[in-house]
Write a protein that holds these residues in place. Structure first.
Motif, PDB file in Angstrom:
ATOM      1  N   ILE A  67     -81.304-101.776 -12.704  1.00 49.28           N
ATOM      2  CA  ILE A  67     -82.626-102.298 -13.079  1.00 49.28           C
ATOM      3  C   ILE A  67     -83.658-101.268 -12.636  1.00 49.28           C
ATOM      4  O   ILE A  67     -83.998-101.204 -11.445  1.00 49.28           O
ATOM      5  CB  ILE A  67     -82.900-103.648 -12.364  1.00 49.28           C
ATOM      6  CG1 ILE A  67     -81.718-104.620 -12.490  1.00 49.28           C
ATOM      7  CG2 ILE A  67     -84.188-104.288 -12.875  1.00 49.28           C
ATOM      8  CD1 ILE A  67     -81.401-105.041 -13.875  1.00 49.28           C
ATOM      9  N   ILE A 122     -85.320-108.753 -17.047  1.00 47.72           N
ATOM     10  CA  ILE A 122     -84.990-110.191 -16.986  1.00 47.72           C
ATOM     11  C   ILE A 122     -84.404-110.638 -18.325  1.00 47.72           C
ATOM     12  O   ILE A 122     -83.399-111.359 -18.363  1.00 47.72           O
ATOM     13  CB  ILE A 122     -86.243-111.026 -16.605  1.00 47.72           C
ATOM     14  CG1 ILE A 122     -86.663-110.701 -15.167  1.00 47.72           C
ATOM     15  CG2 ILE A 122     -85.989-112.523 -16.764  1.00 47.72           C
ATOM     16  CD1 ILE A 122     -87.942-111.393 -14.708  1.00 47.72           C
ATOM     17  N   GLU A 123     -85.014-110.153 -19.413  1.00 49.90           N
ATOM     18  CA  GLU A 123     -84.500-110.510 -20.753  1.00 49.90           C
ATOM     19  C   GLU A 123     -83.069-110.007 -20.942  1.00 49.90           C
ATOM     20  O   GLU A 123     -82.215-110.710 -21.477  1.00 49.90           O
ATOM     21  CB  GLU A 123     -85.355-109.854 -21.841  1.00 49.90           C
ATOM     22  CG  GLU A 123     -86.612-110.603 -22.165  1.00 49.90           C
ATOM     23  CD  GLU A 123     -87.457-109.859 -23.212  1.00 49.90           C
ATOM     24  OE1 GLU A 123     -86.917-109.082 -24.028  1.00 49.90           O
ATOM     25  OE2 GLU A 123     -88.682-110.057 -23.178  1.00 49.90           O
ATOM     26  N   ASP A 126     -80.644-112.059 -18.877  1.00 51.06           N
ATOM     27  CA  ASP A 126     -80.432-113.381 -19.502  1.00 51.06           C
ATOM     28  C   ASP A 126     -79.514-113.256 -20.716  1.00 51.06           C
ATOM     29  O   ASP A 126     -78.662-114.110 -20.953  1.00 51.06           O
ATOM     30  CB  ASP A 126     -81.776-114.008 -19.896  1.00 51.06           C
ATOM     31  CG  ASP A 126     -82.519-114.569 -18.677  1.00 51.06           C
ATOM     32  OD1 ASP A 126     -81.870-114.785 -17.627  1.00 51.06           O
ATOM     33  OD2 ASP A 126     -83.741-114.781 -18.774  1.00 51.06           O
ATOM     34  N   GLU A 148     -90.765-108.930  -9.272  1.00 54.28           N
ATOM     35  CA  GLU A 148     -89.688-109.625  -9.987  1.00 54.28           C
ATOM     36  C   GLU A 148     -88.337-109.530  -9.259  1.00 54.28           C
ATOM     37  O   GLU A 148     -87.309-109.939  -9.792  1.00 54.28           O
ATOM     38  CB  GLU A 148     -89.539-109.048 -11.399  1.00 54.28           C
ATOM     39  CG  GLU A 148     -90.736-109.324 -12.280  1.00 54.28           C
ATOM     40  CD  GLU A 148     -90.569-108.841 -13.716  1.00 54.28           C
ATOM     41  OE1 GLU A 148     -89.594-108.113 -14.012  1.00 54.28           O
ATOM     42  OE2 GLU A 148     -91.412-109.197 -14.538  1.00 54.28           O
ATOM     43  N   ASP A 151     -86.228-112.616  -9.209  1.00 53.11           N
ATOM     44  CA  ASP A 151     -85.705-112.952 -10.547  1.00 53.11           C
ATOM     45  C   ASP A 151     -84.496-112.079 -10.887  1.00 53.11           C
ATOM     46  O   ASP A 151     -83.505-112.561 -11.439  1.00 53.11           O
ATOM     47  CB  ASP A 151     -86.777-112.740 -11.620  1.00 53.11           C
ATOM     48  CG  ASP A 151     -88.001-113.579 -11.369  1.00 53.11           C
ATOM     49  OD1 ASP A 151     -87.884-114.810 -11.418  1.00 53.11           O
ATOM     50  OD2 ASP A 151     -89.074-113.009 -11.085  1.00 53.11           O
ATOM     51  N   TYR A 152     -84.566-110.789 -10.576  1.00 55.43           N
ATOM     52  CA  TYR A 152     -83.422-109.895 -10.823  1.00 55.43           C
ATOM     53  C   TYR A 152     -82.239-110.320  -9.954  1.00 55.43           C
ATOM     54  O   TYR A 152     -81.095-110.365 -10.395  1.00 55.43           O
ATOM     55  CB  TYR A 152     -83.749-108.435 -10.480  1.00 55.43           C
ATOM     56  CG  TYR A 152     -84.954-107.821 -11.137  1.00 55.43           C
ATOM     57  CD1 TYR A 152     -85.316-108.130 -12.457  1.00 55.43           C
ATOM     58  CD2 TYR A 152     -85.741-106.900 -10.449  1.00 55.43           C
ATOM     59  CE1 TYR A 152     -86.433-107.533 -13.043  1.00 55.43           C
ATOM     60  CE2 TYR A 152     -86.849-106.300 -11.031  1.00 55.43           C
ATOM     61  CZ  TYR A 152     -87.191-106.618 -12.324  1.00 55.43           C
ATOM     62  OH  TYR A 152     -88.293-106.026 -12.888  1.00 55.43           O
ATOM     63  N   ARG A 155     -80.302-113.492 -11.004  1.00 52.96           N
ATOM     64  CA  ARG A 155     -79.471-113.208 -12.175  1.00 52.96           C
ATOM     65  C   ARG A 155     -78.303-112.295 -11.801  1.00 52.96           C
ATOM     66  O   ARG A 155     -77.176-112.482 -12.264  1.00 52.96           O
ATOM     67  CB  ARG A 155     -80.318-112.581 -13.286  1.00 52.96           C
ATOM     68  CG  ARG A 155     -81.228-113.613 -13.938  1.00 52.96           C
ATOM     69  CD  ARG A 155     -82.357-112.970 -14.720  1.00 52.96           C
ATOM     70  NE  ARG A 155     -83.181-113.980 -15.395  1.00 52.96           N
ATOM     71  CZ  ARG A 155     -84.127-114.715 -14.789  1.00 52.96           C
ATOM     72  NH1 ARG A 155     -84.373-114.569 -13.494  1.00 52.96           N
ATOM     73  NH2 ARG A 155     -84.811-115.601 -15.473  1.00 52.96           N
TER      74      ARG A 155
END
Ligand code: SAM
Ligand code: CA
Length: 220
Positions: A67, A122-123, A126, A148, A151-152, A155
């Motif tokens: 990422i 993130i997209e 997902d 973020e 969030d990373y 996931r």
């Protein structure tokens, strides 16, 4: 001798690199080109790249998610440590940065191991989860938007197999998280993230004072 991590003076850091950094000519070339870039400070330190490569070899990683690619130095270090059938999903949103990366991945003969995805991480994560890839990955490197990180991370935990490793960069953020008067968005995000990880019973962690701070989180 000290029971605390040694303070790296410039001379000691130069010594450390001189007796341990084993970079290929192409890694060095990319690092030298990146050093001239206005955002050069975003690149990981070379000894960190070498350390992450060693981790990848230690856990026999084959499938990696990155990422935050920038000019691709961290990606290159990881790709070189992977076996021929290893793969990295490399996520970034900036084509100008990653065009530089692509040149060096080709030159180093590792471009075939790297799938560059130009979209918000993130997209992409997902999408990987929607494709049924939970538990498929061995190693994740988080180094993009600091606000973020959580969030990373959430996931990444789903995408990782048990025994897989998440590595999170800049967790010491130039020392700012330790100063309660520092209240800018990124510092607060990193401070909160570090607190959350400290209490997370799904992982075993180690926070290393290498470069700007790197946390390792092993999925149990
Ligand atoms: N790992 C890189 C290296 O060592 O050279 C440095 C990555 S740099 C600190 C952060 C990167 O994250 C930038 O290239 C930026 O374009 C990218 N980025 C920012 N927001 C993003 C997002 N939402 N999704 C994916 N990448 C993002
Ligand atoms: Ca970083």
């Amino acid at each position: 001798m000290s029971r605390k991590t040694i303070n790296l003076t410039d001379d000691l850091y130069a010594y450390l690199l001189s007796i341990s950094l084993q970079e290929s000519a192409i890694q060095r070339e990319l690092r030298e080109e990146t050093a001239k870039h206005p955002m050069a400070m975003m690149q990981i330190a070379p000894e960190q790249g070498q350390f992450m490569a060693l981790l990848i070899q230690l856990i026999n990683a084959k499938n990696i998610i990155e990422i935050g690619v920038f000019t691709g130095y961290s990606t290159l270090c990881m790709a070189m440590a992977l076996p021929d059938d290893g793969r990295i999903i490399a996520c970034d949103i900036n084509e100008d940065y990653t065009n530089i990366a692509g040149k060096y991945w080709q030159k180093a003969g590792v471009a075939g191991k790297i799938e560059l995805r130009l979209a918000p991480a993130i997209e992409i994560m997902d999408e990987l989860l929607d494709r049924g890839q939970a538990g498929h990955y061995d190693f994740v490197f988080i180094d993009a938007e600091k606000s973020e990180y959580l969030d990373y991370y959430e996931r990444a935990l789903k995408l990782l197999r048990p025994g897989g490793l998440i590595t999170i960069d800049n967790v010491l953020w130039s020392g700012k998280p330790a100063n309660p008067e520092e209240l800018d968005k990124d510092t607060v995000a990193i401070r909160d993230f570090n607190k959350r990880l400290f209490k997370d019973t799904r992982v075993n962690i180690s926070l290393l004072p290498i470069a700007d701070g790197l946390t390792l989180a092993l999925k149990l």
